[in-house]
Design an enzyme around this catalytic site. Structure first.
Site, PDB file in Angstrom:
ATOM      1  N   SER A 170      14.477  -5.010   8.324  1.00 17.28           N
ATOM      2  CA  SER A 170      14.174  -3.884   7.989  1.00 17.28           C
ATOM      3  C   SER A 170      14.800  -2.692   8.865  1.00 17.28           C
ATOM      4  O   SER A 170      15.093  -1.551   8.408  1.00 17.28           O
ATOM      5  CB  SER A 170      12.750  -3.459   7.764  1.00 17.28           C
ATOM      6  OG  SER A 170      12.241  -3.628   8.765  1.00 17.28           O
ATOM      7  N   HIS A 230      11.864  -6.696   1.426  1.00 22.59           N
ATOM      8  CA  HIS A 230      13.075  -5.943   1.168  1.00 22.59           C
ATOM      9  C   HIS A 230      14.018  -5.938   0.396  1.00 22.59           C
ATOM     10  O   HIS A 230      15.124  -5.216   0.130  1.00 22.59           O
ATOM     11  CB  HIS A 230      13.477  -5.137   2.758  1.00 22.59           C
ATOM     12  CG  HIS A 230      12.578  -4.416   3.481  1.00 22.59           C
ATOM     13  ND1 HIS A 230      12.517  -3.109   3.114  1.00 22.59           N
ATOM     14  CD2 HIS A 230      11.606  -4.559   4.420  1.00 22.59           C
ATOM     15  CE1 HIS A 230      11.407  -2.274   3.905  1.00 22.59           C
ATOM     16  NE2 HIS A 230      11.051  -3.317   4.778  1.00 22.59           N
ATOM     17  N   LYS A 276       6.982  -2.192  -2.549  1.00 25.45           N
ATOM     18  CA  LYS A 276       8.328  -1.454  -2.296  1.00 25.45           C
ATOM     19  C   LYS A 276       8.994  -1.328  -3.470  1.00 25.45           C
ATOM     20  O   LYS A 276       8.482  -0.567  -4.296  1.00 25.45           O
ATOM     21  CB  LYS A 276       9.016  -2.404  -1.286  1.00 25.45           C
ATOM     22  CG  LYS A 276       8.156  -2.392   0.162  1.00 25.45           C
ATOM     23  CD  LYS A 276       9.134  -3.064   1.214  1.00 25.45           C
ATOM     24  CE  LYS A 276       8.253  -2.991   2.486  1.00 25.45           C
ATOM     25  NZ  LYS A 276       7.701  -4.133   3.305  1.00 25.45           N
TER      26      LYS A 276
END
Ligand SMILES: *Cc1c(COP(=O)(O)O)cnc(C)c1O
Length: 429
Positions: free
Chosen positions: A214, A242, A273
């Site tokens: 990240s 992610h 997310k």
């Protein structure tokens, strides 16, 4: 100790009469608390003096490309994990509302007692279809998925070989497990091979890696990891938090990018997310592994899962991503556009294959000044520095989203250019 007795009275003044009886030990407890209170205050002061104190910015609008803060300021948001812009998507909101009407609000139970609805089961299968895996187990968060993954599967006879930059939840999950621990430098395949050789004495081996890291936005070299795993007889676990929805042509994550769909034993991920951004996590993979986690994984056995309305929105999300590739395409175009323009301006951008763009500034104070100046220009980003990133590698992390329109990107790029010139990061002419 009259002053302590006085404090007891003062603290309990608002409690109902007779509620608080003085019990033996109360005075000692207060003295004890005074000691730790001083200790905590001095630690807090240290954190503040080091400039590491984390505050919260208060948002009064839905999450989106443009958000409103409680100060009344409207800013363009470039620091959410809202990669597909689904956090305020009306299809997801409608699906959640319908589920609220026909499945109610909460379950008041863990899954195996009376906390499983048809929506939970359906979402688990949808997620497996999405990743090309065999089965899925839902958790309240990916932190729980990772926290409850290793300990049931592996014992002190086994080995976990973990990337040095893995997410905190993987690190904590590994800590809870008795397996022997090996660590390799971030995405360093020579080091991974060395660690695999060292782990050959153990019964089972599991390599654990984030899909996208990240802070840099770099992607784990999963093709190489999988071939090393084959060579040294190891399983592979990849955390797609992610990367799911983001990486790969249709957003199926790093296993799609490397043409390895169904080729790793374990994938973990989050619904918090790209996948709607509310709450929830999952582990998906080989069916025996998932079945065993349902028997032994502690966050699954001892903690509630997501509410039905979140499961319903999750189902809708997977259906939307199966029907059309519009959002993934838009995200990929936005990332390419932003990174291309920023590089052309002369900014130093870390190589990335995700929707994370690290604008390198190297100096910690500069990263903070730069982010503050951008906020004044209406661009909300965060500057990161040691210990979140290595010393001397301070940066601003920009996160692109399918919610951004070209005009949003252009506004951010021109703000970066203006502040970059003012702060001497870019040449003034
Ligand atoms: C965000 C993140 C998590 C935690 O996800 P939650 O669902 O918010 O608990 C876990 N792993 C990685 C790699 C993440 O980026």
């Amino acid at each position: 100790m009259p002053s302590c007795i006085f404090m007891v009275k003062k603290i309990t003044a608002k409690e109902p009469k007779g509620y608080h009886k003085e019990v033996p030990g109360t005075q000692n407890n207060l003295i004890m608390y005074n000691n730790i209170k001083e200790h905590l205050n001095s630690l807090l002061t240290e954190i503040k003096e080091a400039g590491l104190y984390k505050g919260e910015r208060i948002i009064v609008s839905p999450q989106g490309a443009e958000i409103e803060l409680n100060t009344g300021q409207k800013v363009l948001n470039f620091c959410a994990n809202n990669y597909l812009g689904l956090s305020n998507n009306h299809h997801l909101i409608e699906a959640a509302k319908e589920a609220l009407a026909d499945h109610g609000y909460g379950m008041s139970s863990v899954r195996f007692i009376c906390g499983t609805t048809d929506l939970h089961k359906k979402l688990e299968l949808k997620i497996a279809e999405f990743f090309g895996t065999e089965d899925t187990i839902l958790y309240a968060a990916c932190f729980d998925a990772n926290g409850g993954l290793f300990e049931p599967l592996l014992t002190d006879q086994d080995a976990i070989i973990s990337d040095s930059l893995n997410h905190a939840s993987i690190i904590d999950g590994v800590r809870l497990c008795k397996a022997q621990r090996y660590r390799y430098e971030n995405a360093d395949m020579e080091d991974l091979e060395r660690q695999l050789q060292l782990a050959q004495g153990q019964r089972f081996r599991l390599i654990a890696t984030d899909g996208v890291f990240s802070m840099d936005g770099n992607v784990a070299p999963l093709d190489k990891i999988v071939s090393l795993a084959e060579r040294y007889k190891a399983m592979v676990m990849v955390d797609e938090s992610h990367s799911a929805g983001v990486v790969g042509k249709t957003g199926r994550g790093v296993t799609e990018l490397y043409d390895l769909r169904g080729g790793v034993e374990i994938i973990t991920g989050t619904l918090g997310k790209a996948f709607g951004g509310a709450i929830g996590g999952f582990t998906t993979g080989k069916k025996e592994i998932i079945e065993f986690l349902r028997q032994r994984s502690r966050p699954y056995l001892f903690s509630n899962s997501i509410p039905p309305l979140v499961a319903a929105a999750g189902i809708k999300m997977v259906e939307m991503m199966t029907d059309t590739n519009e959002l993934q395409d838009k995200l990929h175009n936005n990332s390419e556009y932003f990174i291309g323009k920023m590089t052309a301006l002369g900014f130093d951008i870390k190589p990335t294959r995700s929707a994370i763009c690290a604008v390198m500034l190297y100096d910690a104070k500069l990263s903070q000044d730069f982010a503050a100046r951008l906020l004044a220009e209406g661009i909300y980003v965060i500057g990161f520095y040691y210990p979140v990133v290595p010393k001397g590698e301070a940066r601003i992390r920009v996160q692109l989203s399918a919610a951004h329109e070209t005009e949003h990107l252009d506004k951010a790029i021109s703000a970066f250019s203006k502040v970059g010139k003012e702060l001497g990061v870019l040449p003034a002419f």
